[in-house]
Write a protein that holds these residues in place. Structure first.
Motif, PDB file in Angstrom:
ATOM      1  N   THR A 288     -19.362   4.912 -72.659  1.00  0.00           N
ATOM      2  CA  THR A 288     -18.858   3.976 -71.700  1.00  0.00           C
ATOM      3  C   THR A 288     -19.898   3.653 -70.648  1.00  0.00           C
ATOM      4  O   THR A 288     -19.768   2.723 -70.144  1.00  0.00           O
ATOM      5  CB  THR A 288     -17.386   4.436 -71.094  1.00  0.00           C
ATOM      6  OG1 THR A 288     -17.960   5.919 -70.919  1.00  0.00           O
ATOM      7  CG2 THR A 288     -16.181   4.574 -72.094  1.00  0.00           C
ATOM      8  N   THR A 289     -20.534   4.600 -70.520  1.00  0.00           N
ATOM      9  CA  THR A 289     -21.910   4.633 -69.399  1.00  0.00           C
ATOM     10  C   THR A 289     -22.561   3.610 -69.945  1.00  0.00           C
ATOM     11  O   THR A 289     -23.228   2.637 -69.187  1.00  0.00           O
ATOM     12  CB  THR A 289     -22.623   5.970 -69.308  1.00  0.00           C
ATOM     13  OG1 THR A 289     -21.519   6.946 -68.853  1.00  0.00           O
ATOM     14  CG2 THR A 289     -23.702   5.880 -68.124  1.00  0.00           C
ATOM     15  N   ILE A 290     -22.987   3.554 -71.288  1.00  0.00           N
ATOM     16  CA  ILE A 290     -24.133   2.491 -71.847  1.00  0.00           C
ATOM     17  C   ILE A 290     -23.338   1.057 -71.598  1.00  0.00           C
ATOM     18  O   ILE A 290     -24.007   0.070 -71.210  1.00  0.00           O
ATOM     19  CB  ILE A 290     -24.349   2.866 -73.383  1.00  0.00           C
ATOM     20  CG1 ILE A 290     -25.374   4.187 -73.301  1.00  0.00           C
ATOM     21  CG2 ILE A 290     -25.145   1.672 -73.822  1.00  0.00           C
ATOM     22  CD1 ILE A 290     -25.444   4.530 -74.677  1.00  0.00           C
ATOM     23  N   LEU A 291     -22.009   1.129 -71.978  1.00  0.00           N
ATOM     24  CA  LEU A 291     -21.471  -0.231 -71.930  1.00  0.00           C
ATOM     25  C   LEU A 291     -21.564  -0.856 -70.504  1.00  0.00           C
ATOM     26  O   LEU A 291     -21.601  -1.821 -70.386  1.00  0.00           O
ATOM     27  CB  LEU A 291     -19.938  -0.501 -72.369  1.00  0.00           C
ATOM     28  CG  LEU A 291     -19.980   0.076 -74.285  1.00  0.00           C
ATOM     29  CD1 LEU A 291     -18.778   0.246 -74.544  1.00  0.00           C
ATOM     30  CD2 LEU A 291     -20.707  -1.124 -74.784  1.00  0.00           C
ATOM     31  N   LYS A 292     -21.292  -0.054 -69.388  1.00  0.00           N
ATOM     32  CA  LYS A 292     -21.147  -0.213 -67.874  1.00  0.00           C
ATOM     33  C   LYS A 292     -22.653  -0.736 -67.619  1.00  0.00           C
ATOM     34  O   LYS A 292     -22.540  -1.580 -66.793  1.00  0.00           O
ATOM     35  CB  LYS A 292     -20.676   0.767 -67.231  1.00  0.00           C
ATOM     36  CG  LYS A 292     -19.356   1.287 -67.375  1.00  0.00           C
ATOM     37  CD  LYS A 292     -18.926   2.455 -66.406  1.00  0.00           C
ATOM     38  CE  LYS A 292     -17.513   2.913 -66.501  1.00  0.00           C
ATOM     39  NZ  LYS A 292     -17.416   4.286 -65.756  1.00  0.00           N
ATOM     40  N   ILE A 293     -23.476  -0.162 -68.258  1.00  0.00           N
ATOM     41  CA  ILE A 293     -24.922  -0.659 -67.699  1.00  0.00           C
ATOM     42  C   ILE A 293     -25.379  -2.032 -68.540  1.00  0.00           C
ATOM     43  O   ILE A 293     -25.780  -2.929 -67.956  1.00  0.00           O
ATOM     44  CB  ILE A 293     -25.901   0.407 -68.152  1.00  0.00           C
ATOM     45  CG1 ILE A 293     -25.578   1.573 -67.154  1.00  0.00           C
ATOM     46  CG2 ILE A 293     -27.401  -0.033 -68.308  1.00  0.00           C
ATOM     47  CD1 ILE A 293     -26.525   2.911 -67.598  1.00  0.00           C
ATOM     48  N   LEU A 294     -24.853  -2.131 -69.706  1.00  0.00           N
ATOM     49  CA  LEU A 294     -25.088  -3.180 -70.392  1.00  0.00           C
ATOM     50  C   LEU A 294     -24.538  -4.548 -69.845  1.00  0.00           C
ATOM     51  O   LEU A 294     -25.223  -5.395 -69.786  1.00  0.00           O
ATOM     52  CB  LEU A 294     -24.985  -3.221 -72.006  1.00  0.00           C
ATOM     53  CG  LEU A 294     -25.968  -2.212 -72.948  1.00  0.00           C
ATOM     54  CD1 LEU A 294     -24.983  -2.013 -74.163  1.00  0.00           C
ATOM     55  CD2 LEU A 294     -27.133  -2.565 -73.003  1.00  0.00           C
ATOM     56  N   ARG A 295     -23.123  -4.593 -69.497  1.00  0.00           N
ATOM     57  CA  ARG A 295     -22.318  -5.588 -69.027  1.00  0.00           C
ATOM     58  C   ARG A 295     -22.952  -6.454 -68.067  1.00  0.00           C
ATOM     59  O   ARG A 295     -23.181  -7.713 -68.349  1.00  0.00           O
ATOM     60  CB  ARG A 295     -20.908  -5.173 -68.729  1.00  0.00           C
ATOM     61  CG  ARG A 295     -20.094  -6.307 -68.737  1.00  0.00           C
ATOM     62  CD  ARG A 295     -18.614  -6.029 -69.055  1.00  0.00           C
ATOM     63  NE  ARG A 295     -17.639  -7.027 -68.649  1.00  0.00           N
ATOM     64  CZ  ARG A 295     -17.327  -7.940 -69.757  1.00  0.00           C
ATOM     65  NH1 ARG A 295     -18.073  -7.698 -71.007  1.00  0.00           N
ATOM     66  NH2 ARG A 295     -16.591  -8.996 -69.754  1.00  0.00           N
ATOM     67  N   PRO A 296     -23.481  -6.010 -67.028  1.00  0.00           N
ATOM     68  CA  PRO A 296     -24.087  -6.933 -65.857  1.00  0.00           C
ATOM     69  C   PRO A 296     -25.494  -7.337 -66.501  1.00  0.00           C
ATOM     70  O   PRO A 296     -25.597  -8.374 -65.766  1.00  0.00           O
ATOM     71  CB  PRO A 296     -24.150  -5.878 -64.822  1.00  0.00           C
ATOM     72  CG  PRO A 296     -24.096  -4.585 -64.953  1.00  0.00           C
ATOM     73  CD  PRO A 296     -23.178  -4.624 -66.417  1.00  0.00           C
TER      74      PRO A 296
ATOM     75  N   LEU B 111     -22.908  -3.572 -77.099  1.00  0.00           N
ATOM     76  CA  LEU B 111     -23.437  -3.097 -78.603  1.00  0.00           C
ATOM     77  C   LEU B 111     -22.536  -3.853 -79.652  1.00  0.00           C
ATOM     78  O   LEU B 111     -21.444  -4.449 -79.386  1.00  0.00           O
ATOM     79  CB  LEU B 111     -22.992  -1.707 -78.426  1.00  0.00           C
ATOM     80  CG  LEU B 111     -23.858  -0.738 -77.458  1.00  0.00           C
ATOM     81  CD1 LEU B 111     -23.348   0.463 -77.651  1.00  0.00           C
ATOM     82  CD2 LEU B 111     -25.321  -0.827 -77.890  1.00  0.00           C
ATOM     83  N   ALA B 112     -22.920  -3.639 -80.720  1.00  0.00           N
ATOM     84  CA  ALA B 112     -22.363  -4.427 -81.870  1.00  0.00           C
ATOM     85  C   ALA B 112     -22.708  -3.324 -83.022  1.00  0.00           C
ATOM     86  O   ALA B 112     -23.503  -2.773 -83.356  1.00  0.00           O
ATOM     87  CB  ALA B 112     -23.023  -5.839 -82.268  1.00  0.00           C
ATOM     88  N   ILE B 113     -21.253  -3.585 -84.019  1.00  0.00           N
ATOM     89  CA  ILE B 113     -21.467  -2.699 -85.163  1.00  0.00           C
ATOM     90  C   ILE B 113     -22.039  -3.618 -86.310  1.00  0.00           C
ATOM     91  O   ILE B 113     -21.423  -4.645 -86.616  1.00  0.00           O
ATOM     92  CB  ILE B 113     -20.129  -2.072 -85.390  1.00  0.00           C
ATOM     93  CG1 ILE B 113     -19.411  -1.329 -84.396  1.00  0.00           C
ATOM     94  CG2 ILE B 113     -20.108  -1.205 -86.690  1.00  0.00           C
ATOM     95  CD1 ILE B 113     -20.291  -0.240 -83.956  1.00  0.00           C
TER      96      ILE B 113
END
Length: 102
Positions: free
Chosen positions: A77-85, A90-92
């Protein structure tokens, strides 16, 4: 092979030979390094400072700094919060070589 002191190593592949990790452990480390590298590249290419990213993502700057230095094992969740802005996510995807390496 006569192993050099870790202090004298300059090449990542040479350094890897001094550590007794399984291939799965190396694959995990490699993936983490790639993810962090992409975060840094995206942030820097957009001229976003760590402080800016804190304001945009809600993730505190010291957490971002530890992530960028690979001094932490952040939650997804931390990585996704950083990536979004940064306009990223991420992708599988299928594993290309059967070892988990991209």
């Amino acid at each position: 092979m006569n192993k050099k002191s870790i202090d004298t190593l300059t090449d990542w592949n040479e350094y890897k030979t001094t550590i007794d990790f399984t291939q799965d452990e190396w694959d995990e480390i490699s993936l983490k390094v790639k993810i962090v590298g992409e975060i840094i590249k995206a942030r820097e290419s957009q001229s976003v400072t760590q402080q800016d990213l804190e304001e945009l993502s809600g993730v505190r700057q010291p957490v971002i700094a530890r992530l960028e230095r690979n001094n932490t094992d952040p939650r997804l969740t931390t990585i996704l919060k950083i990536l979004r802005p940064l306009g990223k996510t991420l992708a599988i995807v299928p594993i290309e070589n059967g070892r988990g390496e991209i």
